[in-house]
Design a protein around this motif. Sequence first.
Motif, short mmCIF file in Angstrom:
data_model
loop_
_atom_site.label_atom_id
_atom_site.label_comp_id
_atom_site.label_asym_id
_atom_site.label_seq_id
_atom_site.Cartn_x
_atom_site.Cartn_y
_atom_site.Cartn_z
N LEU A 112 3.03 -0.46 -9.77
CA LEU A 112 2.59 0.94 -10.39
C LEU A 112 3.11 1.39 -11.54
O LEU A 112 2.59 1.86 -12.46
CB LEU A 112 2.66 1.89 -9.31
CG LEU A 112 1.89 2.99 -9.76
CD1 LEU A 112 0.30 2.76 -8.93
CD2 LEU A 112 2.33 4.42 -9.21
N PRO A 148 -4.38 -1.29 -14.31
CA PRO A 148 -4.01 -0.53 -13.13
C PRO A 148 -3.87 -1.56 -11.82
O PRO A 148 -4.35 -2.66 -12.15
CB PRO A 148 -5.28 0.13 -12.67
CG PRO A 148 -6.24 -0.06 -13.89
CD PRO A 148 -5.61 -1.22 -14.65
N VAL A 199 2.90 1.70 -3.44
CA VAL A 199 1.93 2.16 -4.66
C VAL A 199 1.77 3.64 -4.55
O VAL A 199 1.70 4.47 -5.75
CB VAL A 199 0.66 1.50 -5.06
CG1 VAL A 199 0.96 0.37 -5.25
CG2 VAL A 199 -0.36 1.62 -3.73
N ARG A 200 1.99 4.00 -3.36
CA ARG A 200 1.69 5.63 -3.23
C ARG A 200 3.11 6.26 -3.22
O ARG A 200 3.04 7.72 -3.57
CB ARG A 200 1.16 6.05 -1.74
CG ARG A 200 -0.29 5.52 -1.69
CD ARG A 200 -0.72 5.15 -0.42
NE ARG A 200 -2.12 5.17 -0.32
CZ ARG A 200 -2.97 4.05 -0.63
NH1 ARG A 200 -2.18 2.96 -0.73
NH2 ARG A 200 -4.38 4.03 -0.47
N MET A 201 4.13 5.75 -3.20
CA MET A 201 5.49 6.48 -3.19
C MET A 201 5.82 6.79 -4.57
O MET A 201 6.61 7.53 -4.72
CB MET A 201 6.47 5.47 -2.49
CG MET A 201 6.54 5.31 -1.02
SD MET A 201 7.82 4.17 -0.49
CE MET A 201 8.34 4.82 0.77
N VAL A 202 5.38 6.06 -5.60
CA VAL A 202 5.67 6.62 -6.92
C VAL A 202 5.55 7.78 -7.18
O VAL A 202 5.97 8.66 -7.71
CB VAL A 202 5.22 5.31 -7.95
CG1 VAL A 202 5.42 5.81 -9.31
CG2 VAL A 202 5.62 4.09 -7.61
N ASP A 203 4.21 8.14 -7.07
CA ASP A 203 3.63 9.60 -7.29
C ASP A 203 4.38 10.38 -6.41
O ASP A 203 4.84 11.58 -7.00
CB ASP A 203 2.28 9.67 -7.16
CG ASP A 203 1.30 9.20 -8.30
OD1 ASP A 203 0.75 8.24 -8.10
OD2 ASP A 203 1.46 10.06 -9.37
N GLN A 235 4.25 -0.89 -13.71
CA GLN A 235 3.92 -2.02 -14.75
C GLN A 235 4.71 -3.20 -14.58
O GLN A 235 4.95 -3.93 -15.67
CB GLN A 235 3.82 -1.32 -16.11
CG GLN A 235 2.83 -0.27 -16.24
CD GLN A 235 1.52 -0.65 -16.30
OE1 GLN A 235 0.86 -0.93 -15.01
NE2 GLN A 235 0.92 -0.54 -17.04
N ASN A 285 0.68 -1.21 -0.13
CA ASN A 285 -0.01 -0.02 0.12
C ASN A 285 0.92 1.37 0.09
O ASN A 285 0.53 2.28 -0.58
CB ASN A 285 -1.03 -0.07 1.29
CG ASN A 285 -1.96 -0.96 1.06
OD1 ASN A 285 -2.32 -1.74 0.22
ND2 ASN A 285 -2.59 -1.47 2.24
N ILE A 286 1.85 1.10 0.64
CA ILE A 286 2.71 2.30 0.80
C ILE A 286 3.58 2.57 -0.54
O ILE A 286 3.79 3.77 -1.09
CB ILE A 286 3.87 2.08 2.00
CG1 ILE A 286 3.09 2.37 3.19
CG2 ILE A 286 4.97 3.07 1.87
CD1 ILE A 286 3.91 2.11 4.64
#
Lengths: 181, 172, 174
Positions: free
Chosen positions: C136, C170, C48-52, C138, C45-46
């Motif tokens: 995230l 996604p 996938v959010r770190m990429v942005d 791909q 969960n962390i």
Amino acid sequence: MESRTHPLDRALPRVPRDISLSTYALLFSEVVRYTTNRVNSVPELEQKLAVIGRRVGVRLVEVMAMRDRTSRRRIKIHDVLAFLQTNLWRTLFGKPADLLEQVTSDVCSYMLSDHDMLVNKFISISKEYGDLNCAAFVGGIVEAAVDGMGFPAEVAAHTVEGKGTTLLIKFDHTKIPQEAL
Amino acid sequence: MMSLRSAADTEFCAPVAKQQQQQQRPKTTAASTTTTMGIYSVYVINKAGSLLFSGDYAPIPSMDANSRLRLAGLLHGLTTFAGKLSPVDDQSGIEEIEGDGFRLERFQPLSGMQFVVLCDTQQGPLKPFLRKCHRLYADFVLKNPFYSIDMPIRCELFDTHLKAAVEEINRS
Amino acid sequence: MARREVKRVNGELFTMTYGALVAQLLEDYESDDEVNKQLDKMGYNIGVRMVDDFIANTNTERCGSFKETCTTLAKEGFRMFLGVTATISNWTADDKECTLTIDDNPLVAFVELPDEHRELNYCNMYCGAIRGALELLQYRTRVTMTKDVLKGDKDTQLTITLLEVLDDVPPPED
């Protein structure tokens, strides 16, 4: 199997002095998310966050005590509060707490305020979560800290519109000797 | 890098009264009826083309919910199509659409999220603003424990910070 | 590469929060294996959010090969998020598997694994985070801990294996 190296024999780890706010916020967000999925009410959520916070508080106060051998044991409530507002807050957040006030006519109740509570920085509370304040986690840290100093208290985190978070610290008057007040 | 200019009067964005179809986009002059209010609206669309957020910041007739969804889906489709049209491999899809009385700018970082802004024709380039939108998304949406990825964005702090960013642009 | 100023937080608060979380998981779950899974899931969960977050703060434009992505993740990603550098090594001939080594693992400072939890992968969150970030971008991967300082090894090591290059799918929900 290799024998386990005792932690004291390992090369002293260099704890990074700082970590990015993003990293902490993402970790904290996951702590909240995890906890939210295991509770059924806002008070239960705050209570569980406080439990996790207490664990942090116990360890943190140990480490701070180890580093600060010169300070005498704090025996007055005034010193305990000063410790919270300056020492503890500086260690946790890099700055002192914004405001410390006694609740009128109650020598055992105090309000510690932070106008920009770090843990809440990116959290938006939607209506369905009512008056949830995730800084209940910080409340737990404070509870463990004061308990460790011999001044047990209950701490609740309140949201103040436009003014961040206020922790209401209610010391257990039955456990505090008169001369410490 | 790809830029698509369209003279077509799209039904989605009509900040001024519908005008006759023209082959050439007319140069905006001081006498034109084009509103000069900067940013009209901002949209956040996910990788799959779903609209996650839309915000309106100008006192002009806004689109209804269905039209917004169609805009997001259509833009996504156009971008995919543009990718197929482009002779260049590593391209970022549609970045700009110009029409009567409006300009649309789109930014898609590597993560696949899409940030779209609609503004008046006299507004300068908004890439820095769109990058800021991305940062605001990374902060106030992704770091919100109560937000699940790909869900509609309903984060108050995101709303307020975005509004402030828009107002900063509109004031200048 | 332009980089914005990142605000800092006390490193000990971070490691202690992580430790408190692990302690909570040990209370909530029966076996070390279940805790490992939970740490991996939370890490995902962390991740996938770190990429942005990473892209937004570093203005990264190019997406390279799997090899380049792993290297950027190890060098720049770890540096930005943890203040330490990780190194990538031991690529297989087909460039689908590599080893990531963290020299100065900030999570394990002053941590000792109790005897009753020898199967716990204390740092499993790293595995999930890397898996999430790569997905995230791909790349569907398997990330496992292979060396653990808490179990006597010299440093922390994980193996990243590319399973599949995703085509515009996604990432799955949390």
